[in-house]
Design a protein around this motif. Structure first.
Motif, PDB file in Angstrom:
ATOM      1  N   MET A   1      34.810 -24.962 107.476  1.00 43.14           N
ATOM      2  CA  MET A   1      35.759 -26.000 107.065  1.00 43.14           C
ATOM      3  C   MET A   1      35.617 -26.286 105.572  1.00 43.14           C
ATOM      4  O   MET A   1      36.607 -26.515 104.878  1.00 43.14           O
ATOM      5  CB  MET A   1      35.547 -27.265 107.896  1.00 43.14           C
ATOM      6  N   TRP A   2      34.385 -26.292 105.102  1.00 39.48           N
ATOM      7  CA  TRP A   2      34.154 -26.511 103.677  1.00 39.48           C
ATOM      8  C   TRP A   2      34.794 -25.401 102.847  1.00 39.48           C
ATOM      9  O   TRP A   2      35.422 -25.668 101.824  1.00 39.48           O
ATOM     10  CB  TRP A   2      32.648 -26.573 103.414  1.00 39.48           C
ATOM     11  N   PHE A   3      34.644 -24.162 103.291  1.00 43.50           N
ATOM     12  CA  PHE A   3      35.239 -23.043 102.559  1.00 43.50           C
ATOM     13  C   PHE A   3      36.763 -23.117 102.561  1.00 43.50           C
ATOM     14  O   PHE A   3      37.410 -22.799 101.562  1.00 43.50           O
ATOM     15  CB  PHE A   3      34.780 -21.716 103.153  1.00 43.50           C
ATOM     16  N   LEU A   4      37.357 -23.502 103.687  1.00 49.77           N
ATOM     17  CA  LEU A   4      38.813 -23.667 103.725  1.00 49.77           C
ATOM     18  C   LEU A   4      39.269 -24.720 102.722  1.00 49.77           C
ATOM     19  O   LEU A   4      40.368 -24.630 102.156  1.00 49.77           O
ATOM     20  CB  LEU A   4      39.260 -24.053 105.141  1.00 49.77           C
ATOM     21  N   THR A   5      38.436 -25.729 102.504  1.00 50.34           N
ATOM     22  CA  THR A   5      38.742 -26.769 101.517  1.00 50.34           C
ATOM     23  C   THR A   5      38.516 -26.263 100.102  1.00 50.34           C
ATOM     24  O   THR A   5      39.283 -26.580  99.185  1.00 50.34           O
ATOM     25  CB  THR A   5      37.860 -28.005 101.757  1.00 50.34           C
ATOM     26  N   TRP A   6      37.469 -25.462  99.914  1.00 52.23           N
ATOM     27  CA  TRP A   6      37.054 -25.071  98.567  1.00 52.23           C
ATOM     28  C   TRP A   6      38.110 -24.271  97.819  1.00 52.23           C
ATOM     29  O   TRP A   6      38.396 -24.554  96.648  1.00 52.23           O
ATOM     30  CB  TRP A   6      35.757 -24.266  98.631  1.00 52.23           C
ATOM     31  N   TRP A   7      38.704 -23.267  98.439  1.00 51.87           N
ATOM     32  CA  TRP A   7      39.581 -22.365  97.691  1.00 51.87           C
ATOM     33  C   TRP A   7      40.794 -23.073  97.106  1.00 51.87           C
ATOM     34  O   TRP A   7      41.046 -22.952  95.894  1.00 51.87           O
ATOM     35  CB  TRP A   7      39.990 -21.185  98.579  1.00 51.87           C
ATOM     36  N   PRO A   8      41.567 -23.854  97.882  1.00 56.22           N
ATOM     37  CA  PRO A   8      42.677 -24.575  97.228  1.00 56.22           C
ATOM     38  C   PRO A   8      42.187 -25.664  96.273  1.00 56.22           C
ATOM     39  O   PRO A   8      42.827 -25.930  95.251  1.00 56.22           O
ATOM     40  CB  PRO A   8      43.461 -25.176  98.402  1.00 56.22           C
TER      41      PRO A   8
ATOM     42  N   PHE B   1      34.206 -18.150  92.402  1.00 55.73           N
ATOM     43  CA  PHE B   1      33.071 -17.524  93.072  1.00 55.73           C
ATOM     44  C   PHE B   1      31.744 -18.245  92.829  1.00 55.73           C
ATOM     45  O   PHE B   1      30.693 -17.754  93.200  1.00 55.73           O
ATOM     46  CB  PHE B   1      32.936 -16.064  92.634  1.00 55.73           C
ATOM     47  N   HIS B   2      31.811 -19.402  92.198  1.00 55.72           N
ATOM     48  CA  HIS B   2      30.584 -20.171  91.960  1.00 55.72           C
ATOM     49  C   HIS B   2      30.927 -21.649  92.084  1.00 55.72           C
ATOM     50  O   HIS B   2      31.919 -22.109  91.514  1.00 55.72           O
ATOM     51  CB  HIS B   2      30.009 -19.883  90.570  1.00 55.72           C
ATOM     52  N   THR B   3      30.119 -22.382  92.819  1.00 53.84           N
ATOM     53  CA  THR B   3      30.356 -23.812  92.988  1.00 53.84           C
ATOM     54  C   THR B   3      29.113 -24.603  92.625  1.00 53.84           C
ATOM     55  O   THR B   3      27.991 -24.175  92.904  1.00 53.84           O
ATOM     56  CB  THR B   3      30.772 -24.141  94.434  1.00 53.84           C
ATOM     57  N   VAL B   4      29.325 -25.753  91.993  1.00 50.03           N
ATOM     58  CA  VAL B   4      28.228 -26.694  91.745  1.00 50.03           C
ATOM     59  C   VAL B   4      28.346 -27.898  92.663  1.00 50.03           C
ATOM     60  O   VAL B   4      27.590 -28.856  92.530  1.00 50.03           O
ATOM     61  CB  VAL B   4      28.217 -27.154  90.274  1.00 50.03           C
ATOM     62  N   TYR B   5      29.271 -27.846  93.613  1.00 47.16           N
ATOM     63  CA  TYR B   5      29.391 -28.936  94.586  1.00 47.16           C
ATOM     64  C   TYR B   5      28.319 -28.839  95.661  1.00 47.16           C
ATOM     65  O   TYR B   5      28.117 -29.768  96.424  1.00 47.16           O
ATOM     66  CB  TYR B   5      30.791 -28.947  95.198  1.00 47.16           C
ATOM     67  N   ALA B   6      27.659 -27.718  95.740  1.00 51.20           N
ATOM     68  CA  ALA B   6      26.455 -27.547  96.562  1.00 51.20           C
ATOM     69  C   ALA B   6      25.338 -27.082  95.632  1.00 51.20           C
ATOM     70  O   ALA B   6      25.575 -26.316  94.691  1.00 51.20           O
ATOM     71  CB  ALA B   6      26.682 -26.524  97.663  1.00 51.20           C
ATOM     72  N   ASP B   7      24.131 -27.568  95.902  1.00 52.24           N
ATOM     73  CA  ASP B   7      22.960 -27.211  95.093  1.00 52.24           C
ATOM     74  C   ASP B   7      23.159 -27.539  93.616  1.00 52.24           C
ATOM     75  O   ASP B   7      22.787 -26.767  92.730  1.00 52.24           O
ATOM     76  CB  ASP B   7      22.615 -25.726  95.256  1.00 52.24           C
ATOM     77  N   TRP B   8      23.804 -28.694  93.339  1.00 54.08           N
ATOM     78  CA  TRP B   8      23.887 -29.158  91.956  1.00 54.08           C
ATOM     79  C   TRP B   8      22.467 -29.360  91.424  1.00 54.08           C
ATOM     80  O   TRP B   8      21.599 -29.805  92.160  1.00 54.08           O
ATOM     81  CB  TRP B   8      24.688 -30.471  91.913  1.00 54.08           C
TER      82      TRP B   8
END
Length: 624
Positions: free
Chosen positions: A49-56, A66-73
């Protein structure tokens, strides 16, 4: 020609609707499923569900994809080696933005086995030209152990409709004389889509596609002219696919080294030899009766997709023995999938017996990321086509035999009643936009709360997007007990330094909400210990839920506490907590190796190759 094909297209659409309706009735969404519940087991469903939210969200906010700081900031996480489902994320984006990821995820989960079964129906219809034979093949794959098991929470693995559609495209191209460009475009788009759903399935599909083409060339000489005709279209389709996925593939190759720590063991997630005959609780007939036996299988029931049942195995054997060259080709593919799904070490009721031919390949790049049990997918695809070819000549006896197999393989309602209530605690709506937040205790549901809050905050050193302890957090001595929610083992001064070093602005402590994620854990006790640790570290809260720092550490105090708490990788191996855990694991392996009369070195190699933080086994002594 268009008018002649219209009834056939309408029939295919009606079959698709029938599969979707059957799946909807089987999974029976409860009241409130649109906003307050989701389908699936464990943390994986929340991650999808998080991934479905992340892309848009990333596209709208102009963030790196291809890189997120919303996890493991603040370090962030590379998404290329995660099960990030970009194809489904982009495809569903028009619906995710207005309705949210939760209902979209539920609909995709319900539709996954239905669409996969429909894809097999289309491929079998192109292969045999017989409606009921194709329908039986589609139903068989829809209720297969692979689809029902993976649909407990692995959206990337259950959404496999692109694979049978590739078979449909190849068979249709051969029979209707498609041009090379047409085949290349259709095949390239389907393969690129599958890559975007699951890179693991795409890689294994390439292996089995090569095997199938080789078997077809060897066992079906009459098909060789057709293969030569299709070869340019297949090659150009692969080129188109690679061109479309090149950015993602390059990111994966760059991050290969870091991805090793996030891979599960192929020795554990492999089909047991007995699993092909012994049903798990996911089966309606015999599942509960044989549960004492199936509990001995390693891995988990969602990954035990190799239960084919004795009646189906007997039918497949007869169908291949008496069938056409096409049946024999499918039989080779089924046998290969059956054997390879057992993994690098043959398991018999959970007991490792001997190395298999897969062992040398289990450590190679890309192949090391394949879990053997998931290769059952190709066994079920081959079995479905064998059944369709078996039914092609007609005859009521053959029909009855197939119906018997379908009845034996019918899934249990326990596989469908897998809905979980899911709402975000109100405290997350009060957080400032973009806040750096830690949620305690740590049980992996914080990703879902972040998603439900509209990606309002960033998680510091948290976020279930895969396994493993991420750097740089694991370089702190307190991170291991923090990961295990052992708050009494953490020094308050060191914890204050940890929070200050990683710029944690708010800490949320919750008494409940983790039930499914922490079986056997006293949540209230863990939350109380977390509050006590925060208070000792100088953090304050008006309601016991939202904590903020009461004072800022001076640079000198921060540096001193940080120096006492951080250490390099070599020191990590000497740390008492890690050493105690690794010694326990190695000694347990040696105990069972002695009990099973097998060399302990075999188990130690598997453990050392795939565990997150291995210690040299030769340096560990076990009590006698």
């Amino acid at each position: 020609m268009g008018d002649a094909r219209t009834p056939l297209i309408l029939r295919h659409m009606l079959v698709c609707l029938g599969f979707l309706a059957a799946s909807w009735l089987f999974y029976a969404p409860p009241q409130g499923w649109w906003h307050n519940a989701y389908f699936g087991d464990g943390q994986d469903s929340v991650a999808f569900m998080w991934f479905l939210t992340w892309w848009p969200f990333a596209l709208a906010q102009h963030l790196p994809l291809f890189h997120t700081v919303y996890a493991d900031w603040p370090a962030g996480t590379d998404l290329a080696w995660k099960t990030s489902i970009p194809a489904l994320g982009f495809l569903a984006a028009p619906f995710t933005r207005p309705f949210g990821a939760l209902p979209v995820f539920n609909l995709l989960m319900i539709a996954s086995p239905a669409l996969a079964g429909w894809g097999v129906y289309l491929a079998a219809m192109a292969l045999t030209g017989e409606f009921f034979a194709a329908l039986a093949a589609g139903v068989l794959f829809m209720i297969s152990g692979y689809e029902i098991g993976q649909n407990l929470g692995h959206l990337n693995l259950s959404f496999t409709v692109a694979l049978p559609l590739c078979v449909w495209a190849l068979v249709t191209a051969a029979r209707q004389g498609w041009s090379t460009p047409r085949l290349a475009v259709v095949l390239g788009l389907l393969l690129a889509f599958e890559f975007g759903v699951s890179q693991e399935v795409f890689t294994s599909a390439m292996l089995f596609a090569a095997l199938t083409l080789a078997a077809l060339w060897r066992l079906h000489p009459a098909a060789r002219p057709v293969l030569r005709q299709l070869a340019p279209g297949i090659a150009l389709g692969l080129v188109l696919c690679l061109a479309l996925v090149a950015p993602f593939l390059w990111q994966m190759l760059r991050g290969w080294g870091a991805a090793r720590g996030s891979m599960s063991s192929p020795a554990v997630y492999a089909n047991d030899l007995l699993s092909s005959l012994v049903p798990t609780p996911l089966s309606l007939l015999g599942g509960r009766f044989f549960e004492p036996v199936s509990k001995g299988f390693l891995g988990n029931f969602a990954e035990e997709g190799g239960y084919y049942s004795l009646p189906l195995l007997a039918l497949l054997a007869v169908a291949v023995w008496r069938g056409t060259a096409a049946s024999r080709v499918c039989g080779v593919v089924f046998l290969a999938a059956f054997i390879e799904a057992m993994g690098p070490i043959l398991l018999v009721h959970g007991v490792p017996r001997i190395y298999t031919f897969w062992y040398p390949f289990a450590h190679l790049p890309l192949l090391a990321a394949l879990l053997p049990c998931r290769l059952s997918l190709y066994g079920w695809l081959a079995a479905s086509f064998i059944v369709a070819l078996w039914l092609k000549p007609g005859g009521w006896r053959r029909g009855v035999a197939v119906l018997l197999c379908l009845a034996v393989l019918a899934p249990a309602q326990s596989a469908a009643r897998n809905w979980r209530a899911f709402t975000a605690p109100p405290v997350f709506a009060s957080l400032p936009q973009g806040a750096h937040v830690m949620v305690l205790p740590l049980f992996a549901r914080e990703m879902g709360w972040q998603m439900l809050s509209g990606m309002r905050f960033k998680l510091v050193g948290q976020g279930y997007l895969g396994t493993g302890r991420p750097a740089p957090f694991r370089d702190w001595a307190l991170y291991e007990p923090l990961w295990e929610n052992d708050f009494t083992a953490i020094d308050p001064a060191g914890f204050a330094a940890y929070l200050a070093h990683f710029d944690v602005q708010d800490v949320v402590v919750l008494d409940s909400g983790y039930e499914f994620y922490s079986p056997g854990i006293d949540e209230r006790r863990a939350a109380a210990q977390a509050r006590a640790l925060l208070a000792a570290a100088g953090w304050r809260s008006a309601d016991g839920t939202l904590f903020t720092p009461a004072a800022t550490l001076s640079p000198a105090a921060l540096a001193q506490a940080q120096a006492q708490q951080t250490y390099d990788a070599a020191a990590l191996l000497r740390h008492a907590h890690a050493l105690r855990r690794e010694r326990t694991n190695i000694c347990v392996l040696r105990h069972y190796a002695a009990r099973w009369h097998i060399p302990p070195r075999m188990l130690e190699r598997v453990y050392a190759g795939f565990t997150t933080m291995p210690l040299p086994a030769r340096g560990i002594t076990c009590p006698r």
